[in-house]
Design an enzyme around this catalytic site. Structure first.
Site, short mmCIF file in Angstrom:
data_model
loop_
_atom_site.label_atom_id
_atom_site.label_comp_id
_atom_site.label_asym_id
_atom_site.label_seq_id
_atom_site.Cartn_x
_atom_site.Cartn_y
_atom_site.Cartn_z
CB CYS A 281 23.25 -23.71 37.72
SG CYS A 281 23.64 -22.68 36.33
CB CYS B 299 20.97 -24.16 34.71
SG CYS B 299 22.63 -23.97 34.58
CG ASP B 300 18.74 -26.29 37.39
OD1 ASP B 300 18.47 -26.51 36.28
OD2 ASP B 300 19.54 -26.67 38.00
#
Ligand code: NAP
Length: 299
Positions: free
Chosen positions: A131, A134-135
């Site tokens: 993701c 997200c990261d």
């Protein structure tokens, strides 16, 4: 006792909830991770009617608010089992909670597909990611790779190109499956390199990723990257319900366009259903169809 219990709080499940509530049904939505489903991780959505541009999280929040505004109840629990009992169903959760419903809509979506490479599990979170929203921030200023040729991979590569020094976009074919507009946007980026007709054959590094081995046109080479974002699609996440509904060989729920399963009182909607187009719009359409089918079953 609920009239309808919906498993999954993505666009399909939440749209089901809107329709079920508006039909006067006492409705519960159970979600295991976070409401919004896969779309919550999409950096930008520009193909949802009436929304010119929004983040996936904004879109997910808006559908959740709409469902709750209509009267849907929500629970954050992981459903482990659905048991048919008499005229209804008991929906059991891993934490021990159980809910009773007269009908069930399974809208449990799909989870990211993995590459199946050695050390992939071990390096997940230490260089291997699923993701970019997200990261991605953890890889600011780094060289990274994205694998895949669909809209997710193209969007991930675009997002990462804003933060990372270099983005290799690796795809196993000579052309992308994702939208041309995204491909053109990537071509305009100086720090994005397309690596076509290539597969990742090994993950390199010690306790964290330091590179990947790829095979391109029959030749092996190493790309030094500290992040690999795998965006090769999703697989259905409904194995737990195999005893209740029929799954096809790929694990998708077998249903007609009317979202009915072979089990009376059980309906399916969204990406976990066997179908050809998986978009937020088609997930929402399924949600409406499944909810209306469930309402006529109850009526
Ligand atoms: P997808 O469209 O299914 O694309 C998956 C890509 O990964 C394909 O290019 C596929 O290659 C490749 N792939 C699959 N298995 C692989 C493997 N083992 N090794 C290497 N490559 C592999 O998946 P997605 O990009 O996650 O998108 C899913 C759906 O959501 C799509 O309908 C997409 O349009 C939609 N989506 C929409 C938005 C948006 O509208 N904002 C954003 C993201 C996604 P092949 O091409 O060779 O099969």
């Amino acid at each position: 006792m609920y009239d309808i219990i919906i498993i999954g709080g993505g666009p399909a499940g939440l749209t089901s909830a809107v329709y079920a509530c508006r039909a006067g049904k006492k409705t519960l939505v159970i979600e295991k991770n976070g409401f919004g489903g896969q779309i919550a991780w999409s950096p930008r959505v520009e193909n949802f009617p009436t929304v010119i541009s929004a983040t996936g999280a904004e879109l997910g929040d808006a559908i959740l608010n709409q469902a709750m505004e209509q009267g849907a109840e929500v629970e954050l629990e992981e459903v482990s089992e659905i048991v048919k009992n008499g005229g209804g169903f008991t929906v059991k959760c891993t934490g021990g909670a159980a809910f009773e419903g007269r009908a069930v809509i399974i809208a449990a979506g799909a989870k990211p597909r993995t590459l199946g490479l050695a050390r992939e599990d071990e390096l997940t979170g230490s260089g291997v990611c699923f993701c970019a929203v997200c990261d991605g921030a953890f890889y600011k200023g780094c060289d990274v790779a994205v694998n895949g040729g669909g809209n997710s991979a193209l969007q991930d590569a675009l997002l990462l190109s804003e933060k990372c020094s270099k983005v290799y976009l690796i795809h196993r074919r000579s052309g992308f499956r994702g939208e041309e507009k995204l491909v053109e946007a990537l071509k305009a980026k100086d720090n994005v390199e397309f690596v076509m007709n290539a597969s990742i054959t090994a993950l390199l590094g010690g306790s964290s990723l330091s590179g990947i081995e790829i095979e391109q046109n029959g030749e092996k080479k190493v790309l030094s990257v500290s992040g690999l974002f795998v965006a090769i699609g999703h697989a259905p996440d409904i194995k737990a319900f195999e005893g209740l509904i029929k799954l096809d060989e790929a694990g998708y729920a077998d249903s007609g366009e009317n979202c009915l399963t072979a089990t009376e009182g059980v309906f399916v909607a969204g990406d976990c259903r066997r179908k050809t187009v998986r978009q937020v719009t088609t997930a929402c359409a399924d949600g409406a169809t499944a909810a209306l089918a469930a309402c006529s079953y109850l009526n």
